[in-house]
Design a protein around this motif. Structure first.
Motif, mmCIF file in Angstrom:
data_model
loop_
_atom_site.group_PDB
_atom_site.id
_atom_site.type_symbol
_atom_site.label_atom_id
_atom_site.label_comp_id
_atom_site.label_asym_id
_atom_site.label_seq_id
_atom_site.Cartn_x
_atom_site.Cartn_y
_atom_site.Cartn_z
ATOM 1 N N GLU A 39 -51.242 -6.068 33.002
ATOM 2 C CA GLU A 39 -50.359 -5.214 32.316
ATOM 3 C C GLU A 39 -48.918 -5.359 32.626
ATOM 4 O OE1 GLU A 39 -51.463 -1.157 33.682
ATOM 5 O OE2 GLU A 39 -53.411 -1.355 32.487
ATOM 6 N N LYS A 40 -48.568 -5.581 34.046
ATOM 7 C CA LYS A 40 -47.239 -5.947 34.393
ATOM 8 C C LYS A 40 -46.531 -7.156 33.785
ATOM 9 C CE LYS A 40 -47.552 -3.970 39.119
ATOM 10 N NZ LYS A 40 -47.493 -4.155 40.524
ATOM 11 N N LEU A 41 -47.581 -8.271 33.441
ATOM 12 C CA LEU A 41 -47.182 -9.447 32.844
ATOM 13 C C LEU A 41 -46.591 -9.267 31.299
ATOM 14 C CD1 LEU A 41 -46.629 -12.552 32.888
ATOM 15 C CD2 LEU A 41 -48.958 -12.894 31.918
ATOM 16 N N VAL A 42 -47.455 -8.281 30.585
ATOM 17 C CA VAL A 42 -47.053 -7.506 29.194
ATOM 18 C C VAL A 42 -45.910 -7.011 29.271
ATOM 19 C CG1 VAL A 42 -47.632 -6.386 27.465
ATOM 20 C CG2 VAL A 42 -49.376 -7.943 28.432
ATOM 21 N N VAL A 43 -45.595 -6.025 30.236
ATOM 22 C CA VAL A 43 -44.202 -5.262 30.302
ATOM 23 C C VAL A 43 -43.145 -6.160 30.765
ATOM 24 C CG1 VAL A 43 -43.294 -3.446 31.542
ATOM 25 C CG2 VAL A 43 -45.556 -3.334 31.062
ATOM 26 N N LEU A 44 -43.403 -7.167 31.546
ATOM 27 C CA LEU A 44 -42.146 -7.946 31.813
ATOM 28 C C LEU A 44 -41.685 -8.689 30.554
ATOM 29 C CD1 LEU A 44 -40.283 -9.338 33.989
ATOM 30 C CD2 LEU A 44 -41.900 -10.827 34.626
ATOM 31 N N ARG A 45 -42.629 -9.254 29.974
ATOM 32 C CA ARG A 45 -42.285 -10.115 28.808
ATOM 33 C C ARG A 45 -41.653 -9.333 27.696
ATOM 34 N NH1 ARG A 45 -47.792 -13.585 27.615
ATOM 35 N NH2 ARG A 45 -47.565 -15.327 28.984
ATOM 36 N N LEU A 46 -42.024 -8.018 27.353
ATOM 37 C CA LEU A 46 -41.310 -7.076 26.519
ATOM 38 C C LEU A 46 -40.092 -6.574 26.947
ATOM 39 C CD1 LEU A 46 -44.479 -4.728 25.556
ATOM 40 C CD2 LEU A 46 -43.498 -6.619 24.124
ATOM 41 N N LEU A 47 -39.924 -6.501 28.392
ATOM 42 C CA LEU A 47 -38.569 -6.015 28.903
ATOM 43 C C LEU A 47 -37.408 -7.331 28.563
ATOM 44 C CD1 LEU A 47 -36.925 -3.988 30.667
ATOM 45 C CD2 LEU A 47 -37.667 -5.334 32.610
ATOM 46 N N LEU A 48 -37.801 -8.546 28.831
ATOM 47 C CA LEU A 48 -37.101 -9.664 28.512
ATOM 48 C C LEU A 48 -36.588 -9.819 27.188
ATOM 49 C CD1 LEU A 48 -38.378 -12.009 31.166
ATOM 50 C CD2 LEU A 48 -36.438 -10.558 31.550
#
Length: 273
Positions: A260-269
């Motif tokens: 979940e954190k990996l997906v959020v980080l990608r979207l954020l960047l």
């Protein structure tokens, strides 16, 4: 999609896509063409953005050399050199660090544990100032060429900007620079403790950067060392599965949180770049 050149919202999507499969648009106001990556740091790259981010995140998080990463992605059909990995780290690691620092603004606790650990840069020992709160969450980190009053003051000033509030108490070792630095930067109302045994939790937490930097056999220059250490600490804190010191999480739960954190980080960047 708004035009990155004139910010107009009147744009038309074109049928033709880029060679990497990104959509193209034409602005009705300025008549210019652009694609989904135009105006972002990932524009003009010959590789998909997801691949670039995965390479940078792998470089920061795992104990792999530049050539190890190039070989790993070659097995997946992605051809790049170790110098490409080095270039992407230099360009995008600060981007990752900046986004994660902004994301955790105001989240640190009111009790800070501060200490520094030594890191070798081009044959010379430098000092990596770090602070965590009572639950082990990162407050801030900063690499300094010296261990003195000015370095301590600069670290606390930077920590205040990142965290957004003053702590109620700070625990440090017995170095002579800390009492004055705490008093002048954080204020005389902040309780300052210097018991070294209370700071053992931070001494153990230093193992993260130590274990990651030992396989690299030091850094070539101060700028690259500061960039890497800062981004590594931010990413390590972001993927930390526990938000409390003695919180118990099952392995499936840890895996779910990581994904979940990996997906959020990608979207954020991708969204805010």
């Amino acid at each position: 999609m708004p035009c990155p050149h004139c910010a107009s919202t009147i744009t038309n999507e074109q049928t033709q896509k880029t060679t990497l499969g990104y959509r193209t648009f034409r602005c009705s106001a300025c008549k210019r063409r652009f694609n989904e990556r135009t105006g972002t740091p990932f524009n003009f790259l010959d590789y998909p953005t997801d691949v670039v981010l995965l390479v940078v995140l792998s470089r920061l998080r795992y104990k792999l050399s530049l050539r190890d990463l190039a070989e790993m992605f070659l097995e997946r059909g992605i051809v790049l050199t170790h110098e490409t990995v080095r270039d992407w780290e230099a360009r995008f690691a600060p981007l990752v660090a900046d986004h994660l620092r902004r994301k955790r603004w105001g989240q640190a606790g009111r009790s800070w544990y501060e200490d520094e650990t030594s890191i070798k840069v081009h044959g010379k020992w430098c000092y990596f100032y770090r602070a965590i709160d009572a639950e082990g969450n990162l407050v801030d980190s900063r690499l300094s060429e010296k261990r003195d009053m000015e370095a301590a003051q600069q670290f606390f000033k930077q920590a205040l900007v990142v965290v957004g509030h003053t702590p109620e108490q700070v625990t440090t070792d017995g170095h002579a620079s800390y009492p004055r630095a705490v008093r002048e930067v954080l204020g005389s109302s902040v309780q300052h403790r210097t018991n070294k045994y209370l700071n053992n939790r931070l001494e153990q937490d230093h193992r993260g950067i130590k274990q990651r930097y030992y396989p690299m056999r030091g850094f070539g220059n101060f700028a690259s060392a500061a960039r890497f250490c800062r981004a590594f600490d931010e990413l390590r804190n972001y993927f930390r599965p526990r938000s409390l010191m003695r919180e118990t999480l099952s392995l499936p739960e840890q895996r779910r949180l990581f994904c979940e954190k990996l997906v959020v980080l990608r979207l954020l960047l991708l969204i805010t770049s």
